[in-house]
Write a protein that holds these residues in place. Sequence first.
Motif, PDB file in Angstrom:
ATOM      1  N   HIS A 165       0.829  -1.215   0.000  1.00  0.00           N
ATOM      2  CA  HIS A 165       0.000   0.000   0.000  1.00  0.00           C
ATOM      3  C   HIS A 165       0.863   1.265   0.000  1.00  0.00           C
ATOM      4  N   LEU A 166       1.950   1.236   0.792  1.00  0.00           N
ATOM      5  CA  LEU A 166       2.831   2.408   0.854  1.00  0.00           C
ATOM      6  C   LEU A 166       3.521   2.624  -0.489  1.00  0.00           C
ATOM      7  N   SER A 167       4.011   1.542  -1.105  1.00  0.00           N
ATOM      8  CA  SER A 167       4.703   1.658  -2.400  1.00  0.00           C
ATOM      9  C   SER A 167       3.762   2.202  -3.467  1.00  0.00           C
ATOM     10  N   ARG A 168       2.503   1.777  -3.408  1.00  0.00           N
ATOM     11  CA  ARG A 168       1.526   2.279  -4.370  1.00  0.00           C
ATOM     12  C   ARG A 168       1.306   3.781  -4.176  1.00  0.00           C
ATOM     13  N   GLN A 169       1.258   4.202  -2.907  1.00  0.00           N
ATOM     14  CA  GLN A 169       1.113   5.648  -2.619  1.00  0.00           C
ATOM     15  C   GLN A 169       2.307   6.435  -3.137  1.00  0.00           C
ATOM     16  N   LEU A 170       3.518   5.886  -2.931  1.00  0.00           N
ATOM     17  CA  LEU A 170       4.735   6.569  -3.378  1.00  0.00           C
ATOM     18  C   LEU A 170       4.783   6.669  -4.902  1.00  0.00           C
ATOM     19  N   ALA A 171       4.226   5.660  -5.578  1.00  0.00           N
ATOM     20  CA  ALA A 171       4.273   5.626  -7.048  1.00  0.00           C
ATOM     21  C   ALA A 171       3.286   6.592  -7.685  1.00  0.00           C
ATOM     22  N   GLU A 172       2.237   6.950  -6.952  1.00  0.00           N
ATOM     23  CA  GLU A 172       1.172   7.755  -7.548  1.00  0.00           C
ATOM     24  C   GLU A 172       1.548   9.233  -7.613  1.00  0.00           C
ATOM     25  N   ILE A 173       1.484   9.793  -8.800  1.00  0.00           N
ATOM     26  CA  ILE A 173       1.768  11.220  -8.999  1.00  0.00           C
ATOM     27  C   ILE A 173       0.561  12.025  -8.532  1.00  0.00           C
ATOM     28  N   ARG A 174       0.827  13.020  -7.702  1.00  0.00           N
ATOM     29  CA  ARG A 174      -0.260  13.869  -7.199  1.00  0.00           C
ATOM     30  C   ARG A 174      -0.699  14.853  -8.284  1.00  0.00           C
ATOM     31  N   CYS A 175      -1.982  15.086  -8.366  1.00  0.00           N
ATOM     32  CA  CYS A 175      -2.521  16.010  -9.378  1.00  0.00           C
ATOM     33  C   CYS A 175      -3.319  17.132  -8.728  1.00  0.00           C
ATOM     34  N   ASP A 176      -3.028  17.396  -7.441  1.00  0.00           N
ATOM     35  CA  ASP A 176      -3.810  18.384  -6.701  1.00  0.00           C
ATOM     36  C   ASP A 176      -2.930  19.373  -5.933  1.00  0.00           C
ATOM     37  N   VAL A 177      -1.730  19.642  -6.488  1.00  0.00           N
ATOM     38  CA  VAL A 177      -0.812  20.579  -5.833  1.00  0.00           C
ATOM     39  C   VAL A 177      -1.306  22.016  -6.055  1.00  0.00           C
ATOM     40  N   GLU A 178      -1.177  22.842  -5.043  1.00  0.00           N
ATOM     41  CA  GLU A 178      -1.586  24.247  -5.192  1.00  0.00           C
ATOM     42  C   GLU A 178      -0.500  24.999  -5.953  1.00  0.00           C
ATOM     43  N   LEU A 179      -0.793  25.326  -7.192  1.00  0.00           N
ATOM     44  CA  LEU A 179       0.179  26.018  -8.048  1.00  0.00           C
ATOM     45  C   LEU A 179      -0.447  27.275  -8.629  1.00  0.00           C
ATOM     46  N   LEU A 180       0.347  28.323  -8.729  1.00  0.00           N
ATOM     47  CA  LEU A 180      -0.105  29.543  -9.398  1.00  0.00           C
ATOM     48  C   LEU A 180       0.422  29.510 -10.822  1.00  0.00           C
ATOM     49  N   CYS A 181      -0.428  29.155 -11.744  1.00  0.00           N
ATOM     50  CA  CYS A 181      -0.006  29.080 -13.145  1.00  0.00           C
ATOM     51  C   CYS A 181      -1.244  29.112 -14.024  1.00  0.00           C
ATOM     52  N   ASN A 182      -1.342  30.134 -14.868  1.00  0.00           N
ATOM     53  CA  ASN A 182      -2.492  30.184 -15.777  1.00  0.00           C
ATOM     54  C   ASN A 182      -2.015  30.078 -17.226  1.00  0.00           C
ATOM     55  N   SER A 183      -2.947  29.815 -18.113  1.00  0.00           N
ATOM     56  CA  SER A 183      -2.573  29.553 -19.505  1.00  0.00           C
ATOM     57  C   SER A 183      -1.940  30.769 -20.176  1.00  0.00           C
ATOM     58  N   ASP A 184      -2.375  31.969 -19.823  1.00  0.00           N
ATOM     59  CA  ASP A 184      -1.800  33.173 -20.446  1.00  0.00           C
ATOM     60  C   ASP A 184      -0.305  33.278 -20.183  1.00  0.00           C
ATOM     61  N   SER A 185       0.118  32.928 -18.957  1.00  0.00           N
ATOM     62  CA  SER A 185       1.540  33.036 -18.610  1.00  0.00           C
ATOM     63  C   SER A 185       2.379  31.992 -19.334  1.00  0.00           C
ATOM     64  N   CYS A 186       1.722  30.953 -19.875  1.00  0.00           N
ATOM     65  CA  CYS A 186       2.443  29.859 -20.543  1.00  0.00           C
ATOM     66  C   CYS A 186       2.490  30.013 -22.067  1.00  0.00           C
ATOM     67  N   ARG A 187       1.794  31.011 -22.609  1.00  0.00           N
ATOM     68  CA  ARG A 187       1.770  31.152 -24.069  1.00  0.00           C
ATOM     69  C   ARG A 187       3.176  31.462 -24.581  1.00  0.00           C
ATOM     70  N   LEU A 188       3.589  30.754 -25.616  1.00  0.00           N
ATOM     71  CA  LEU A 188       4.948  30.918 -26.136  1.00  0.00           C
ATOM     72  C   LEU A 188       5.008  32.097 -27.093  1.00  0.00           C
ATOM     73  N   GLU A 189       5.623  33.166 -26.621  1.00  0.00           N
ATOM     74  CA  GLU A 189       5.823  34.367 -27.451  1.00  0.00           C
ATOM     75  C   GLU A 189       7.231  34.875 -27.161  1.00  0.00           C
ATOM     76  N   LEU A 190       8.150  34.560 -28.035  1.00  0.00           N
ATOM     77  CA  LEU A 190       9.553  34.891 -27.793  1.00  0.00           C
ATOM     78  C   LEU A 190       9.850  36.358 -28.096  1.00  0.00           C
ATOM     79  N   ASN A 191      10.614  36.970 -27.213  1.00  0.00           N
ATOM     80  CA  ASN A 191      11.191  38.285 -27.476  1.00  0.00           C
ATOM     81  C   ASN A 191      12.600  38.017 -28.012  1.00  0.00           C
ATOM     82  N   HIS A 192      12.775  38.167 -29.320  1.00  0.00           N
ATOM     83  CA  HIS A 192      14.041  37.799 -29.970  1.00  0.00           C
ATOM     84  C   HIS A 192      15.253  38.483 -29.338  1.00  0.00           C
TER      85      HIS A 192
END
Length: 298
Positions: free
Chosen positions: A246-273
């Motif tokens: 049971h513990l090994s299964r818990q360790l193997a599972e990737i969490r998908c509920d971390v509190e992160l500040l990240c929105n799609s606008d900040s991730c848009r790829l627009e390079l400043n040459h």
Amino acid sequence: MTLGQNNKESILLVDGMALMFRAYYASAATGYIRRTKAGLPTNAIYGFMRYFWDAVQKFAPSHIACCWDLGSKTFRTEQFTAYKGNRSEAPDDLIPQFSVIRDVMESLGIPNISCPGYEADDCIGTLAAKFREDMDVLILTGDHDMLQLVSERTSVIIMKKGHGNYMVYTPESLMQEKQLTPGQIIDLKGLMGDTSDNYPGVRGIGEKTALKLVQEYGSVQGILENLDSLSKSVRTKIESDLEMLHLSRQLAEIRCDVELLCNSDSCRLELNHVVVASKFEELEMASISTLMGLAATP
């Protein structure tokens, strides 16, 4: 400049740690460590950019985020103190390059995402769950643990040996190659453990037996509900190591509920040459600017 010219929005989630280690060891194996005139080692940064930009050109994402580990202490080491305890320290020449590559990503306008107490995997899992509602998600890594994140809207791109060589996993290709669903990857690791991450699973059960059990009974839960159907030897091993299973299964599972500040606008790829070319000039990597099709700074 915005990539992703196919008019379909997608986000590339980059496993920064996987790319950095791969890039460092690929070049360090030759015995030559690239450095600036001031002596700063840059071989991993250089290799990272070559791997990274090849993937950007191939998969043409409209958005990108890069995820990082922050240190060795995470909720998993609290659950199991030996977790990743077999890992050696990063090479001295690699350590200073971690902060520089984050600066490079910043110059590209790409957010660096991490969270105290969690691994880069958990940040990637969380962002994949968040963004797949609105766009296709592509995960760039060398880590097969990430296959548990595959879904109809999430593909995992495993980097193979050599530049530009990838295996792209979808639910269909994962089933075709491994006869497993994404969720069953977690059950498999719970049973067989992971020598790389240093947790044991059920002692005496290797990959072959674990795979057979998961395929036959569907999950760890399914196996436990059918213990009477197992051979005496396998049943005894599981019953003796139930807590670690049971513990090994818990360790193997990737969490998908971390509190992160990240929105799609900040991730848009627009390079400043100008900004990007200036950063590579500072790092004495004009060839990366050329690779990216950027004009030299005036």
